[in-house]
Structure formats: C-alpha cells, structure tokens
Design an enzyme around this catalytic site. Structure first.
Site, PDB file in Angstrom:
ATOM      1  CE1 TYR A  53       3.374   6.347  -5.888  1.00  0.00           C
ATOM      2  CE2 TYR A  53       3.470   4.298  -7.125  1.00  0.00           C
ATOM      3  CZ  TYR A  53       3.292   4.972  -5.941  1.00  0.00           C
ATOM      4  OH  TYR A  53       3.051   4.261  -4.781  1.00  0.00           O
ATOM      5  NE  ARG A  90       7.057   6.149  -1.009  1.00  0.00           N
ATOM      6  CZ  ARG A  90       5.828   5.709  -1.297  1.00  0.00           C
ATOM      7  NH1 ARG A  90       4.790   6.140  -0.601  1.00  0.00           N
ATOM      8  NH2 ARG A  90       5.630   4.857  -2.285  1.00  0.00           N
ATOM      9  CE1 TYR A 113       3.273  -5.119  -5.326  1.00  0.00           C
ATOM     10  CE2 TYR A 113       3.297  -2.843  -6.034  1.00  0.00           C
ATOM     11  CZ  TYR A 113       2.621  -3.914  -5.509  1.00  0.00           C
ATOM     12  OH  TYR A 113       1.311  -3.784  -5.157  1.00  0.00           O
ATOM     13  NE  ARG A 165      -0.118  -4.980  -0.547  1.00  0.00           N
ATOM     14  CZ  ARG A 165      -0.009  -4.551  -1.794  1.00  0.00           C
ATOM     15  NH1 ARG A 165      -0.665  -3.473  -2.166  1.00  0.00           N
ATOM     16  NH2 ARG A 165       0.767  -5.161  -2.648  1.00  0.00           N
ATOM     17  CD  GLU A 208      -4.899   3.320  -4.577  1.00  0.00           C
ATOM     18  OE1 GLU A 208      -4.413   3.942  -3.629  1.00  0.00           O
ATOM     19  OE2 GLU A 208      -4.315   3.121  -5.666  1.00  0.00           O
TER      20      GLU A 208
END
Length: 338
Positions: free
Chosen positions: A147, A154, A207, A220, A332
């Site tokens: 990830y 990305r 983050y 979000r 999730e």
C-alpha cells in the site's frame, strides 16, 4: 434489491444485488457494472457497458454486483487496457494493473493515463475513486508495504497534475484476494464537487511520515451537486477507527466498529457539511449502498450484528472479508447519502 429510483432530471444510482449474471437494469443507461466475484477478472465491455470484476469474495461472503446508471444516454468504449462509459455529465473509468514486484512506477503511469483520458473529455473533477489492492499490507520485492508502494506512485501522479486536479476526491484503498490493482472512478464536469474532511480526523494527505513515505491521496467525503432540480449525492470514503491520525481501539473489534460509525456520523452531519457550504446534513440512517470490509473472518458475526443495529432494515449492505490498509485496522465502512 433491483428496484430503480430516479432523483431529479439526472442521477447516478448505485444498486447492489446478488451476482447471478442477469441484473435487470435496462440497456442504454448503464454507466458501469462492478462485480465482486470469487476470482480476478479484470475489465471488459459487456452488452455496451463497462464491467470491472474484482476478487473480493471468499468462503465467508457472497458475490455481489453494483450497477451505476444514468438518466442520460450512455456511450461506452475501450481505451487501451481500460474500459469507460460517459453520459456527457459523468464518466466511469476502470482499469486493472496486473501483479508486479514493485508498483510505484506502474501506478504513476496508470493514474496519469487515467487523468489524461478524463481531462481530454472534459471531466475535470474527480468525484469518487476506488483502489482495490491485492496483498495491500504485504511487502513488495523491496520489503516496502504494497500500500505504501502504491501510495507513492499515486501521489507522484497527482503531484504532476496538481494544478489541474486540485483537491482530492473521496476514495477507498482496500485489499483484494488476488495480486494486482483494480482502479475505478467517477469523474464529472467542472463546478459540481466539494471535497470534505472530518474534524475528528487528520486529513489523510497530512498523515505523518511514519504511515508511509507518501500520504494517502483522498478526502473523507465528496459532495456531488445535482443538476437542475436534482438532489446531490454525498460519497463517503472508506472510513475506519482513526482519530487524528492514530488507530484507536487496537485489537477491539466492537470498539473499532463503534468508532468508525461515530466518524461517519460526524462527517455527514449538518454542522460539518455546513462548513463546506452544503445546505443539508445527514444522519447515519441516511447512509446506504454500504460496503463493510472486515479483516478477520471470525469477526464477521460481531461486525454484522453491530453494523446492522445502526441502520434501518432496508439499508443495502455488502460484506467483504479482506485486508484493510493498516495491519491494526479491523474494519472499514463506506457508503452513499442522498
């Protein structure tokens, strides 16, 4: 489950139903089909509509299909390795990236190709993205978590397109049961999206470095304004038990479910949305077309019970036993409000 609803003069609707190969959406207005199946399948153009088949189904959950439809005439096609459909207001695009030792460069190219395709057609705002990543928390050939490897590629693509893309959309990054990456998204004409953060959570793109060399690239939630008198749609990103930037309730499945639902409740509430100029708010009962991702199969009964208790009986919920984007996250949840 197959009933169709029209909201205003134009809409993109999400339907979930058992995947039996004979879903009853009329021909001509299907923008996309996303199959959650028992094996990897990639992309195809079937009956004039793009289809993405992704390996999300094992022994603990049933196959399912989502059908995106539009009230406008749809045209579809193939672009290289990708499939797409558009109605003049919405573009659906899907592509599969096969497994490889390191993903960074291939992910960057995949994203840049996708963004270029959307922008050339005038769909310059991203409304919703899904990144379905096999072995999401496993190491790549260099020992880097897949990830994190994916996020670097990305982020590099978005950095190259920063002046054109602007704020990042609602998105989900979740595991699948086969190696490789499935990407799909909805893009729209300019002037219709507002990207929304949660006051309880640090924006993902901020983050700290301990969560990876490049932060995840998503908001979000994203508010998609309706056209004419049509209602808007709120896309809720994959949401987990994170407060600030930290995972909370580690090893406590019930606590993580409750914290996740609390995060969604605050995110979609009137007070938060008003700060972004959205003139309405939602409650948990308004969330629908829900996907629940559960890391450990033994937690599925508890998660089903707790999530079901939070929503009306008619709420559409699909359950998947797959890895989440952090090893300490057990659950999730994502969904749509209208």
């Amino acid at each position: 489950m197959t009933a169709r609803t029209r909201n205003g003069s134009i809409s993109v609707q999400l339907h979930r139903c058992p995947f039996d190969g004979a879903i009853g959406a009329p021909a001509g207005d299907v923008l996309a089909r996303v199959n959650f199946a028992g094996g990897a399948g990639g992309t195809s153009l079937d009956d004039g509509a793009p289809r993405l088949t992704t390996h999300m189904v094992g022994e603990h959950n049933e196959s399912a299909e989502e059908i995106w439809v539009s009230t406008l005439p749809v045209t579809a096609g193939v672009a290289g390795e990708a499939v797409f459909a558009e109605d003049g207001e919405h573009l659906f695009y899907a592509v599969r990236l096969d497994a490889r030792p390191v993903y960074r460069d291939a992910v960057r190219r995949m994203y840049e190709t996708a963004l270029e395709f959307a922008f050339e057609r005038g769909y310059t705002e991203m409304a919703r993205m899904w990144n379905l990543v096999g072995g999401i928390t496993d190491p790549n050939a260099n020992g880097v978590e897949i990830y994190q490897d994916f996020c670097v590629g990305r982020a590099e693509a978005f950095a190259a397109w920063d002046e054109r893309v602007g704020r990042l959309p609602a998105a989900t990054g979740i595991g699948t049961l086969s190696q490789g990456v499935d990407l799909c998204f909805i893009a729209v004409r300019p002037g219709r999206t507002t990207h929304i953060e949660n006051p309880r959570q640090t924006p993902a793109y901020k983050y700290p470095a301990r969560y990876g060399p490049k932060s995840p690239s998503f908001a979000r939630a994203t508010w998609l304004r309706g056209l004419g008198d049509g209602p808007g749609t709120l896309f809720v990103s994959g949401t987990a038990s994170i407060v600030g930037a930290e995972t909370v309730h580690v090893d406590d499945t019930a606590g993580q479910v409750d914290e996740t639902l609390r995060n969604i409740e605050v995110l979609i509430g009137e007070e938060n949305l008003a700060g972004y100029g959205v003139d309405r708010g939602f409650e948990l009962k308004d969330l629908n077309q829900i996907r629940v991702y559960v890391r450990d199969a033994e937690d599925l009964p508890l998660v089903r019970e707790r999530v079901r208790a939070a929503f009306p009986t008619h709420t559409e919920i699909a359950w998947f036993n797959v890895d989440v984007c952090r090893p300490d996250l057990l659950v999730e949840i994502e969904g749509v409000c209208r």
